[in-house]
Design a protein around this motif. Sequence first.
Motif, PDB file in Angstrom:
ATOM      1  N   LEU A 167       0.727  -1.516  -0.003  1.00 47.07           N
ATOM      2  CA  LEU A 167       0.204  -0.236  -0.264  1.00 47.07           C
ATOM      3  C   LEU A 167       0.650   1.381   0.328  1.00 47.07           C
ATOM      4  O   LEU A 167       0.678   2.542  -0.720  1.00 47.07           O
ATOM      5  N   PHE A 168       1.907   1.408   1.391  1.00 44.72           N
ATOM      6  CA  PHE A 168       2.651   2.166   0.931  1.00 44.72           C
ATOM      7  C   PHE A 168       3.462   2.653  -0.731  1.00 44.72           C
ATOM      8  O   PHE A 168       3.741   3.387  -0.210  1.00 44.72           O
ATOM      9  N   GLY A 169       3.835   1.959  -1.232  1.00 41.91           N
ATOM     10  CA  GLY A 169       4.123   1.446  -2.233  1.00 41.91           C
ATOM     11  C   GLY A 169       3.706   1.873  -3.770  1.00 41.91           C
ATOM     12  O   GLY A 169       4.309   2.777  -4.695  1.00 41.91           O
ATOM     13  N   VAL A 170       2.522   1.709  -3.244  1.00 40.47           N
ATOM     14  CA  VAL A 170       1.350   1.875  -3.832  1.00 40.47           C
ATOM     15  C   VAL A 170       0.617   3.596  -4.268  1.00 40.47           C
ATOM     16  O   VAL A 170       1.170   4.827  -4.927  1.00 40.47           O
ATOM     17  N   LEU A 171       0.549   4.447  -3.474  1.00 43.26           N
ATOM     18  CA  LEU A 171       0.908   5.310  -2.570  1.00 43.26           C
ATOM     19  C   LEU A 171       1.818   6.108  -3.291  1.00 43.26           C
ATOM     20  O   LEU A 171       1.595   7.534  -3.615  1.00 43.26           O
ATOM     21  N   ALA A 172       3.237   5.960  -3.780  1.00 42.91           N
ATOM     22  CA  ALA A 172       4.169   6.813  -3.118  1.00 42.91           C
ATOM     23  C   ALA A 172       4.241   6.688  -4.361  1.00 42.91           C
ATOM     24  O   ALA A 172       4.901   7.373  -5.394  1.00 42.91           O
ATOM     25  N   LEU A 173       4.092   5.940  -5.541  1.00 40.62           N
ATOM     26  CA  LEU A 173       4.220   5.736  -6.868  1.00 40.62           C
ATOM     27  C   LEU A 173       3.052   6.338  -7.884  1.00 40.62           C
ATOM     28  O   LEU A 173       2.863   7.093  -7.963  1.00 40.62           O
ATOM     29  N   SER A 174       1.431   6.481  -6.700  1.00 35.58           N
ATOM     30  CA  SER A 174       0.491   7.107  -7.289  1.00 35.58           C
ATOM     31  C   SER A 174       1.065   8.732  -7.100  1.00 35.58           C
ATOM     32  O   SER A 174       0.805   9.764  -7.819  1.00 35.58           O
ATOM     33  N   LEU A 175       1.126   8.810  -5.846  1.00 34.20           N
ATOM     34  CA  LEU A 175       2.025  10.395  -5.723  1.00 34.20           C
ATOM     35  C   LEU A 175       3.169  10.962  -6.179  1.00 34.20           C
ATOM     36  O   LEU A 175       3.264  12.197  -7.455  1.00 34.20           O
TER      37      LEU A 175
END
Length: 120
Positions: free
Chosen positions: A5-13
């Motif tokens: 989830l952290f990776g997806v959030l960072a990638l989307s940002l």
Amino acid sequence: MKNFLFGVLALSLFLAACSKKEPADLYPLDSAKASYDTIAKDSFSNGATSVDIVRQIRMSSQKYQDSIKLALKTQAEEKRIQAELEKENKKKSDEEKKKADEEKKKQKAAETSPNTETTN
């Protein structure tokens, strides 16, 4: 799962921050354009005004303002003098009319007195 989830959030940002945005039109076609030259000039470039010329312009402007004030003062003084002369002339003419009226009365009185004596 937390890492995912952290990776997806960072990638989307990251994708949102780095996405290509359309630049805002700084000079739209319907905007008003200045009708004068807006280019800054330093004191040594062509078209720059020297300090002496600026001082002369200011002095001539002050002299012009002073001359206008002086002209207004003299005009007001002339109007005042003209009004005083008109008052004096009016007084003189009134006095002359009074004297003329008195003389006419005296003449009428002198004319009527001999006529009354002859009729008696």
